[in-house]
Design a protein around this motif. Structure first.
Motif, short mmCIF file in Angstrom:
data_model
loop_
_atom_site.label_atom_id
_atom_site.label_comp_id
_atom_site.label_asym_id
_atom_site.label_seq_id
_atom_site.Cartn_x
_atom_site.Cartn_y
_atom_site.Cartn_z
N GLU A 35 0.81 -1.22 0.00
CA GLU A 35 0.00 0.00 0.00
C GLU A 35 0.85 1.28 0.00
O GLU A 35 0.51 2.24 -0.68
N PRO A 36 1.96 1.34 0.75
CA PRO A 36 2.80 2.55 0.68
C PRO A 36 3.36 2.81 -0.72
O PRO A 36 3.44 3.97 -1.14
N SER B 86 10.89 -11.06 -0.39
CA SER B 86 9.51 -10.71 -0.06
C SER B 86 9.26 -9.21 -0.21
O SER B 86 8.19 -8.79 -0.67
N THR B 87 10.25 -8.41 0.16
CA THR B 87 10.09 -6.96 0.02
C THR B 87 9.96 -6.55 -1.45
O THR B 87 9.16 -5.68 -1.79
N THR B 88 10.74 -7.18 -2.32
CA THR B 88 10.66 -6.89 -3.76
C THR B 88 9.29 -7.27 -4.31
O THR B 88 8.65 -6.49 -5.02
N ILE B 89 8.84 -8.47 -3.97
CA ILE B 89 7.55 -8.96 -4.47
C ILE B 89 6.42 -8.06 -4.01
O ILE B 89 5.54 -7.67 -4.79
N GLU B 90 6.43 -7.67 -2.74
CA GLU B 90 5.35 -6.86 -2.19
C GLU B 90 5.37 -5.44 -2.75
O GLU B 90 4.31 -4.87 -3.04
N ARG B 91 6.56 -4.86 -2.92
CA ARG B 91 6.62 -3.50 -3.46
C ARG B 91 6.28 -3.47 -4.95
O ARG B 91 5.68 -2.52 -5.44
N ASP B 92 6.66 -4.54 -5.66
CA ASP B 92 6.25 -4.65 -7.07
C ASP B 92 4.73 -4.73 -7.16
O ASP B 92 4.12 -4.09 -8.03
N HIS B 93 4.12 -5.50 -6.27
CA HIS B 93 2.67 -5.58 -6.25
C HIS B 93 2.05 -4.21 -5.96
O HIS B 93 1.05 -3.83 -6.57
N GLY B 94 2.67 -3.46 -5.05
CA GLY B 94 2.16 -2.13 -4.74
C GLY B 94 2.21 -1.19 -5.92
O GLY B 94 1.28 -0.40 -6.15
N TYR B 95 3.31 -1.26 -6.69
CA TYR B 95 3.42 -0.43 -7.89
C TYR B 95 2.29 -0.75 -8.87
O TYR B 95 1.62 0.15 -9.39
N ARG B 96 2.09 -2.04 -9.11
CA ARG B 96 1.06 -2.45 -10.07
C ARG B 96 -0.34 -2.10 -9.55
O ARG B 96 -1.22 -1.72 -10.34
N LEU B 97 -0.52 -2.21 -8.25
CA LEU B 97 -1.79 -1.84 -7.65
C LEU B 97 -2.07 -0.35 -7.84
O LEU B 97 -3.18 0.06 -8.21
N GLY B 98 -1.05 0.49 -7.59
CA GLY B 98 -1.22 1.92 -7.75
C GLY B 98 -1.50 2.32 -9.18
O GLY B 98 -2.36 3.18 -9.45
N MET B 99 -0.79 1.71 -10.12
CA MET B 99 -1.01 2.01 -11.55
C MET B 99 -2.41 1.58 -11.96
O MET B 99 -3.11 2.31 -12.70
N SER B 100 -2.84 0.40 -11.51
CA SER B 100 -4.16 -0.11 -11.87
C SER B 100 -5.26 0.78 -11.33
O SER B 100 -6.25 1.06 -12.04
N ARG B 101 -5.12 1.24 -10.11
CA ARG B 101 -6.14 2.10 -9.51
C ARG B 101 -6.29 3.40 -10.28
O ARG B 101 -7.39 3.98 -10.33
N ARG B 102 -5.20 3.87 -10.85
CA ARG B 102 -5.24 5.11 -11.62
C ARG B 102 -5.54 4.88 -13.10
O ARG B 102 -5.59 5.83 -13.88
N GLY B 103 -5.74 3.61 -13.49
CA GLY B 103 -6.04 3.30 -14.88
C GLY B 103 -4.87 3.54 -15.81
O GLY B 103 -5.05 3.82 -17.01
N LEU B 104 -3.63 3.41 -15.28
CA LEU B 104 -2.43 3.67 -16.08
C LEU B 104 -1.86 2.35 -16.61
O LEU B 104 -1.89 1.33 -15.92
N PRO B 105 -1.35 2.36 -17.83
CA PRO B 105 -0.81 1.13 -18.42
C PRO B 105 0.47 0.69 -17.72
O PRO B 105 1.31 1.51 -17.37
N ILE B 106 0.60 -0.63 -17.51
CA ILE B 106 1.81 -1.21 -16.94
C ILE B 106 2.53 -1.96 -18.04
O ILE B 106 2.02 -2.95 -18.57
N THR B 107 3.69 -1.50 -18.43
CA THR B 107 4.45 -2.14 -19.50
C THR B 107 5.77 -2.68 -18.95
O THR B 107 6.34 -2.14 -18.01
N ASP B 108 6.26 -3.75 -19.56
CA ASP B 108 7.49 -4.40 -19.10
C ASP B 108 8.68 -3.45 -19.12
O ASP B 108 9.55 -3.51 -18.26
#
Length: 330
Positions: free
Chosen positions: A158-159, A185-207
């Motif tokens: 979430e942060p 675990s910190t990498t996995i969770e922070r990566d999830h947070g990034y994708r969560l934030g982008m998704s909530r804002r409707g922004l595209p996530i590209t590799d």
């Protein structure tokens, strides 16, 4: 102790109570005992006491990298809490190497520490097995590795999502992420947070906008260069930890660009000199000392009740709004 008792005019039992704090002793008597200790040169034999009580009143602390500013502050919280609890700290650095981690855990255990607090390495499987097989009281900090043990660390997802939202609220749409070492675990969770934030804002996530910085400066610098070399570079970047942040800022300067005019930057982890960067860094600061304090409390609870169910505690970071995000402070 008999000599101390004779000099102070008290019983050996009273001397023992003064030394070990096992019973309230009148202040005048206590002062007499302490004066006799000074006169006789008596030194309390903690090794002999440990054989009787089955407790050394010492805790082993293993950190993955003593040079990491965040872990240093966690360690300060651990030390202060252990002193208040009447314990001595024995410190070891595993250098983030699994073999070294197992070796120092074994050494501390053989020295009869009452328990261990471990900031685990990148691959703590053998260490976890050693602690579990021997039922060693232990708490893991920072990285969440095994829910059979007590654990404490920051909330990560979430942060990071909040950092993305912070940039998006200032108009950024092409937001990149420099993530840490794969598998942590910190990498996995922070990566999830990034994708969560982008998704909530409707922004595209590209590799191409998600690059690996391996949790250290040099790789963070290389990862940031890769982002800046894209045909369409990002307008903002979220960096996954403090070491990579230093590398990312270096890469931006090497490219002849400036923060935040050419690219906005926010990061997970605060550190002492973030306030002195130019520009000052906007970060999500971990409650590092509180994590250390919580780790000690979990271990004390475990020592008091070895049969209780293990607990995992998550403490919330807080946004420290400075200048590198390029938006007006609200």
């Amino acid at each position: 102790m008999a000599e101390v008792a004779r000099l102070a005019g008290v019983s050996i039992a009273t001397v023992s109570h003064v030394l070990n704090g096992t019973r309230v002793v009148r202040e005048q008597t206590r002062e007499a005992v302490l004066a006799a200790i000074g006169e006789s040169g008596y030194t309390h034999n903690t090794v002999a006491r440990s054989l009787v009580t089955q407790s050394t009143r010492s805790i082993g602390v293993v950190v993955s990298a003593i040079s990491n500013p965040s872990l240093v502050e966690v360690l300060q919280g651990i030390e202060a809490a252990l002193v208040r609890a009447g314990y001595t700290l024995l410190l070891a650095d595993s250098h983030d190497e699994p073999a070294d981690e197992l070796a120092v855990v074994q050494t501390l255990h053989q020295r009869r520490v009452d328990g261990l607090i471990v900031a685990p390495s990148t691959d703590p499987v053998r260490t976890i097995g050693y602690l579990a097989d021997r039922a060693v009281p232990a708490v893991f900090v920072d990285r969440m590795v095994d829910d059979r043990f007590d654990q404490v660390g920051p909330d990560n997802a979430e942060p990071v999502a909040a950092l993305v939202d912070h940039l998006a609220s200032n108009g950024h749409r092409r937001i990149a992420f420099v993530r840490g070492r794969p598998g942590l675990s910190t990498t996995i969770e922070r990566d999830h947070g990034y994708r969560l934030g982008m998704s909530r804002r409707g922004l595209p996530i590209t590799d191409e906008l998600v690059v690996d910085g391996d949790s250290e400066q040099h790789a963070g610098c290389k990862a940031m260069h890769a982002l800046l070399d894209l045909p369409e570079r990002p307008t903002a970047v979220v960096v996954g930890n403090n070491s990579m942040t230093i590398g990312a800022v270096r890469a931006i300067r090497e490219a002849g660009l400036t923060v935040p005019d050419d690219i906005a930057l926010v990061a997970f982890d605060d550190f002492p000199w973030a306030e002195d960067f130019s520009p000052r860094l906007t970060v999500m600061a971990q409650p590092t000392r509180e994590i250390g304090t919580c780790a000690v409390q979990l271990l004390m609870d475990r020592l008091a009740d070895p049969t209780r169910s293990p607990r995992t505690e998550r403490l919330s970071p807080s946004l420290v709004h400075r200048d590198s995000c390029g938006c007006t402070k609200k």
